[in-house]
Design a protein around this motif. Structure first.
Motif, PDB file in Angstrom:
ATOM      1  N   MET A   1      -4.032   8.656 -13.959  1.00  0.00           N
ATOM      2  CA  MET A   1      -3.924   8.474 -12.508  1.00  0.00           C
ATOM      3  C   MET A   1      -2.543   7.928 -12.166  1.00  0.00           C
ATOM      4  O   MET A   1      -2.099   6.963 -12.771  1.00  0.00           O
ATOM      5  CB  MET A   1      -5.011   7.488 -12.038  1.00  0.00           C
ATOM      6  N   SER A   2      -1.922   8.526 -11.196  1.00  0.00           N
ATOM      7  CA  SER A   2      -0.637   8.015 -10.741  1.00  0.00           C
ATOM      8  C   SER A   2      -0.835   6.675 -10.052  1.00  0.00           C
ATOM      9  O   SER A   2      -1.720   6.536  -9.211  1.00  0.00           O
ATOM     10  CB  SER A   2      -0.010   9.008  -9.755  1.00  0.00           C
ATOM     11  N   PRO A   3      -0.055   5.657 -10.381  1.00  0.00           N
ATOM     12  CA  PRO A   3      -0.271   4.346  -9.778  1.00  0.00           C
ATOM     13  C   PRO A   3       0.043   4.299  -8.293  1.00  0.00           C
ATOM     14  O   PRO A   3      -0.510   3.514  -7.554  1.00  0.00           O
ATOM     15  CB  PRO A   3       0.670   3.422 -10.562  1.00  0.00           C
ATOM     16  N   THR A   4       0.939   5.144  -7.832  1.00  0.00           N
ATOM     17  CA  THR A   4       1.287   5.145  -6.405  1.00  0.00           C
ATOM     18  C   THR A   4       1.436   6.571  -5.895  1.00  0.00           C
ATOM     19  O   THR A   4       2.541   7.049  -5.673  1.00  0.00           O
ATOM     20  CB  THR A   4       2.602   4.374  -6.163  1.00  0.00           C
ATOM     21  N   PRO A   5       0.299   7.290  -5.738  1.00  0.00           N
ATOM     22  CA  PRO A   5       0.399   8.641  -5.190  1.00  0.00           C
ATOM     23  C   PRO A   5       0.954   8.610  -3.780  1.00  0.00           C
ATOM     24  O   PRO A   5       0.890   7.597  -3.082  1.00  0.00           O
ATOM     25  CB  PRO A   5      -1.062   9.125  -5.206  1.00  0.00           C
ATOM     26  N   ALA A   6       1.512   9.729  -3.355  1.00  0.00           N
ATOM     27  CA  ALA A   6       2.158   9.786  -2.038  1.00  0.00           C
ATOM     28  C   ALA A   6       1.198   9.391  -0.936  1.00  0.00           C
ATOM     29  O   ALA A   6       1.574   8.743   0.039  1.00  0.00           O
ATOM     30  CB  ALA A   6       2.704  11.191  -1.803  1.00  0.00           C
ATOM     31  N   SER A   7      -0.087   9.749  -1.086  1.00  0.00           N
ATOM     32  CA  SER A   7      -1.049   9.446  -0.039  1.00  0.00           C
ATOM     33  C   SER A   7      -1.255   7.951   0.119  1.00  0.00           C
ATOM     34  O   SER A   7      -1.458   7.451   1.222  1.00  0.00           O
ATOM     35  CB  SER A   7      -2.385  10.136  -0.322  1.00  0.00           C
ATOM     36  N   ALA A   8      -1.205   7.199  -0.993  1.00  0.00           N
ATOM     37  CA  ALA A   8      -1.335   5.746  -0.901  1.00  0.00           C
ATOM     38  C   ALA A   8      -0.140   5.156  -0.183  1.00  0.00           C
ATOM     39  O   ALA A   8      -0.272   4.257   0.653  1.00  0.00           O
ATOM     40  CB  ALA A   8      -1.475   5.139  -2.298  1.00  0.00           C
ATOM     41  N   ALA A   9       1.035   5.664  -0.486  1.00  0.00           N
ATOM     42  CA  ALA A   9       2.247   5.150   0.144  1.00  0.00           C
ATOM     43  C   ALA A   9       2.257   5.432   1.645  1.00  0.00           C
ATOM     44  O   ALA A   9       2.893   4.716   2.415  1.00  0.00           O
ATOM     45  CB  ALA A   9       3.474   5.768  -0.521  1.00  0.00           C
ATOM     46  N   ALA A  10       1.543   6.491   2.071  1.00  0.00           N
ATOM     47  CA  ALA A  10       1.567   6.891   3.476  1.00  0.00           C
ATOM     48  C   ALA A  10       0.643   6.065   4.352  1.00  0.00           C
ATOM     49  O   ALA A  10       0.746   6.108   5.578  1.00  0.00           O
ATOM     50  CB  ALA A  10       1.190   8.367   3.596  1.00  0.00           C
ATOM     51  N   ILE A  11      -0.296   5.328   3.758  1.00  0.00           N
ATOM     52  CA  ILE A  11      -1.275   4.590   4.548  1.00  0.00           C
ATOM     53  C   ILE A  11      -0.607   3.382   5.196  1.00  0.00           C
ATOM     54  O   ILE A  11      -0.089   2.507   4.497  1.00  0.00           O
ATOM     55  CB  ILE A  11      -2.460   4.129   3.674  1.00  0.00           C
ATOM     56  N   PRO A  12      -0.611   3.296   6.521  1.00  0.00           N
ATOM     57  CA  PRO A  12      -0.009   2.122   7.179  1.00  0.00           C
ATOM     58  C   PRO A  12      -0.846   0.876   6.945  1.00  0.00           C
ATOM     59  O   PRO A  12      -2.030   0.959   6.577  1.00  0.00           O
ATOM     60  CB  PRO A  12       0.004   2.511   8.655  1.00  0.00           C
ATOM     61  N   THR A  13      -0.241  -0.281   7.153  1.00  0.00           N
ATOM     62  CA  THR A  13      -0.965  -1.543   7.029  1.00  0.00           C
ATOM     63  C   THR A  13      -0.985  -2.255   8.375  1.00  0.00           C
ATOM     64  O   THR A  13      -0.147  -2.008   9.241  1.00  0.00           O
ATOM     65  CB  THR A  13      -0.316  -2.468   5.983  1.00  0.00           C
ATOM     66  N   VAL A  14      -1.954  -3.133   8.524  1.00  0.00           N
ATOM     67  CA  VAL A  14      -1.981  -4.060   9.653  1.00  0.00           C
ATOM     68  C   VAL A  14      -1.793  -5.455   9.076  1.00  0.00           C
ATOM     69  O   VAL A  14      -2.179  -5.725   7.940  1.00  0.00           O
ATOM     70  CB  VAL A  14      -3.295  -3.973  10.450  1.00  0.00           C
ATOM     71  N   THR A  15      -1.187  -6.334   9.856  1.00  0.00           N
ATOM     72  CA  THR A  15      -0.968  -7.706   9.407  1.00  0.00           C
ATOM     73  C   THR A  15      -2.050  -8.600   9.983  1.00  0.00           C
ATOM     74  O   THR A  15      -2.201  -8.700  11.208  1.00  0.00           O
ATOM     75  CB  THR A  15       0.421  -8.215   9.847  1.00  0.00           C
ATOM     76  N   LEU A  16      -2.828  -9.235   9.112  1.00  0.00           N
ATOM     77  CA  LEU A  16      -3.880 -10.143   9.561  1.00  0.00           C
ATOM     78  C   LEU A  16      -3.257 -11.429  10.088  1.00  0.00           C
ATOM     79  O   LEU A  16      -2.073 -11.704   9.887  1.00  0.00           O
ATOM     80  CB  LEU A  16      -4.840 -10.430   8.408  1.00  0.00           C
ATOM     81  N   ASN A  17      -4.067 -12.247  10.762  1.00  0.00           N
ATOM     82  CA  ASN A  17      -3.525 -13.428  11.436  1.00  0.00           C
ATOM     83  C   ASN A  17      -3.040 -14.521  10.485  1.00  0.00           C
ATOM     84  O   ASN A  17      -2.459 -15.511  10.929  1.00  0.00           O
ATOM     85  CB  ASN A  17      -4.524 -13.992  12.458  1.00  0.00           C
ATOM     86  N   ASN A  18      -3.250 -14.340   9.169  1.00  0.00           N
ATOM     87  CA  ASN A  18      -2.686 -15.286   8.202  1.00  0.00           C
ATOM     88  C   ASN A  18      -1.557 -14.649   7.391  1.00  0.00           C
ATOM     89  O   ASN A  18      -1.144 -15.192   6.363  1.00  0.00           O
ATOM     90  CB  ASN A  18      -3.773 -15.829   7.271  1.00  0.00           C
ATOM     91  N   GLY A  19      -1.090 -13.472   7.841  1.00  0.00           N
ATOM     92  CA  GLY A  19       0.043 -12.822   7.199  1.00  0.00           C
ATOM     93  C   GLY A  19      -0.308 -11.836   6.111  1.00  0.00           C
ATOM     94  O   GLY A  19       0.568 -11.119   5.612  1.00  0.00           O
ATOM     95  N   VAL A  20      -1.572 -11.747   5.724  1.00  0.00           N
ATOM     96  CA  VAL A  20      -2.001 -10.801   4.686  1.00  0.00           C
ATOM     97  C   VAL A  20      -1.945  -9.376   5.244  1.00  0.00           C
ATOM     98  O   VAL A  20      -2.335  -9.126   6.391  1.00  0.00           O
ATOM     99  CB  VAL A  20      -3.423 -11.149   4.201  1.00  0.00           C
ATOM    100  N   LEU A  21      -1.456  -8.443   4.432  1.00  0.00           N
ATOM    101  CA  LEU A  21      -1.396  -7.040   4.831  1.00  0.00           C
ATOM    102  C   LEU A  21      -2.666  -6.316   4.384  1.00  0.00           C
ATOM    103  O   LEU A  21      -3.102  -6.451   3.242  1.00  0.00           O
ATOM    104  CB  LEU A  21      -0.171  -6.358   4.207  1.00  0.00           C
ATOM    105  N   MET A  22      -3.246  -5.532   5.288  1.00  0.00           N
ATOM    106  CA  MET A  22      -4.474  -4.782   5.018  1.00  0.00           C
ATOM    107  C   MET A  22      -4.246  -3.315   5.339  1.00  0.00           C
ATOM    108  O   MET A  22      -3.754  -2.985   6.426  1.00  0.00           O
ATOM    109  CB  MET A  22      -5.615  -5.333   5.878  1.00  0.00           C
ATOM    110  N   PRO A  23      -4.572  -2.400   4.418  1.00  0.00           N
ATOM    111  CA  PRO A  23      -4.453  -0.974   4.735  1.00  0.00           C
ATOM    112  C   PRO A  23      -5.285  -0.609   5.966  1.00  0.00           C
ATOM    113  O   PRO A  23      -6.412  -1.077   6.114  1.00  0.00           O
ATOM    114  CB  PRO A  23      -4.985  -0.283   3.477  1.00  0.00           C
ATOM    115  N   GLN A  24      -4.731   0.228   6.829  1.00  0.00           N
ATOM    116  CA  GLN A  24      -5.450   0.601   8.043  1.00  0.00           C
ATOM    117  C   GLN A  24      -6.559   1.611   7.771  1.00  0.00           C
ATOM    118  O   GLN A  24      -7.498   1.735   8.559  1.00  0.00           O
ATOM    119  CB  GLN A  24      -4.476   1.159   9.093  1.00  0.00           C
ATOM    120  N   LEU A  25      -6.480   2.308   6.668  1.00  0.00           N
ATOM    121  CA  LEU A  25      -7.511   3.270   6.282  1.00  0.00           C
ATOM    122  C   LEU A  25      -8.026   2.897   4.906  1.00  0.00           C
ATOM    123  O   LEU A  25      -7.240   2.751   3.958  1.00  0.00           O
ATOM    124  CB  LEU A  25      -6.950   4.697   6.273  1.00  0.00           C
TER     125      LEU A  25
END
Length: 281
Positions: A1-25
């Protein structure tokens, strides 16, 4: 398995109220039997998903854990959410339940821990939240939040604690758009996460959805997921079919127009596919 397929890199993140990044999908496993979960999550990780959403009541935390262990992915590249069930609410009970979830998942920490339902008749979610705050302070979860909470439930947490929930995961789709609740979240810096984002398939045969999807050469599910992303929701579609798992991730190469967004917004009818949070215990 590729560790960082293009599709993973394309998923945007949202920033939670404590600064943690969460994938939007992300990928949800609601209603997936444990013996099918490992294959489904493995297919999702291979496709490029990095956020996996489970819960104690789903009975498939072990299946998720097996997929994570065999994925070859670094823990820091994953975002894992699980949820506390109603029967485990209360301070000590919540701490014990969290330990059990970690053991089943085979993890040292989770990225997001949610109170699954407010269960207002039990009136235990304030004590439960104190336990969640301890887990957060101890570094055993990177963020804490709630699921299916109404504004009055969230307001009570905010008024009686020092931690604003990072996320409220709610039933949300074009047929149930929860505008008042989403506006409340926006005022308090809470991320809205949608479960049942496709209304369990109920909207996918609607003429409006089908016409918009056809216009973009996409499936109805892809059109609805794109609506969620452009609305600003975090979304966690579920499937056990590898092709559909991949399709649900292929929603970043097109954009709905303003008029298409308005047409989907017009489908709001207050239609729930799940329980009412005010009465469910």
């Amino acid at each position: 398995m590729s560790p960082t397929p293009a599709s993973a890199a394309a998923i945007p993140t949202v920033t939670l109220n404590n600064g943690v990044l969460m994938p939007q999908l992300g990928f949800g496993v609601f209603q997936v039997p444990d013996d099918e979960t490992t294959a489904a999550v493995s297919a999702a990780l291979q496709a490029g998903y990095r956020s996996i959403d489970t819960a104690v009541i789903y009975g498939n935390e072990r299946g998720v854990g097996r997929a994570l262990a065999s994925s070859g992915l670094a823990r820091e590249d994953l975002f894992i959410t699980t949820k506390l069930w109603n029967a485990d609410q209360g301070y000590e009970a919540a701490l014990r339940a969290f330990d059990a979830s970690l053991e089943r998942l085979g993890l040292d920490f989770v990225d997001l821990y949610l109170i699954h339902w407010p269960a207002p008749a039990n009136d235990a979610y304030l004590d439960t939240w104190r336990a969640f705050e301890k887990l957060l302070a101890d570094g055993r979860t990177r963020a804490i939040g709630v699921s299916n909470f109404q504004p009055e439930h969230v307001r009570r947490l905010i008024d009686n604690s020092s931690t604003v929930p990072a996320v409220n995961q709610i039933e949300l789709h074009p047929g149930l758009q929860q505008r008042e609740l989403r506006a409340f979240h926006a005022r308090h810096g809470i991320v809205t996460e949608a479960w049942s984002p496709l209304a369990q398939g109920a909207l996918l045969t609607h003429d409006t959805v089908r016409e918009i999807a056809a216009r973009h050469g996409k499936t109805p599910a892809q059109a609805v997921l794109r609506w969620h992303l452009q609305t600003g929701n975090v979304v966690i579609p579920k499937s056990v079919t590898p092709e559909r798992i991949r399709q649900n991730l292929d929603v970043f190469g097109f954009e709905l127009s303003g008029s298409e967004m308005e047409a989907l917004a017009a489908l709001d009818s207050g239609m729930r596919t799940g329980p009412d949070p005010d009465t469910f215990n």
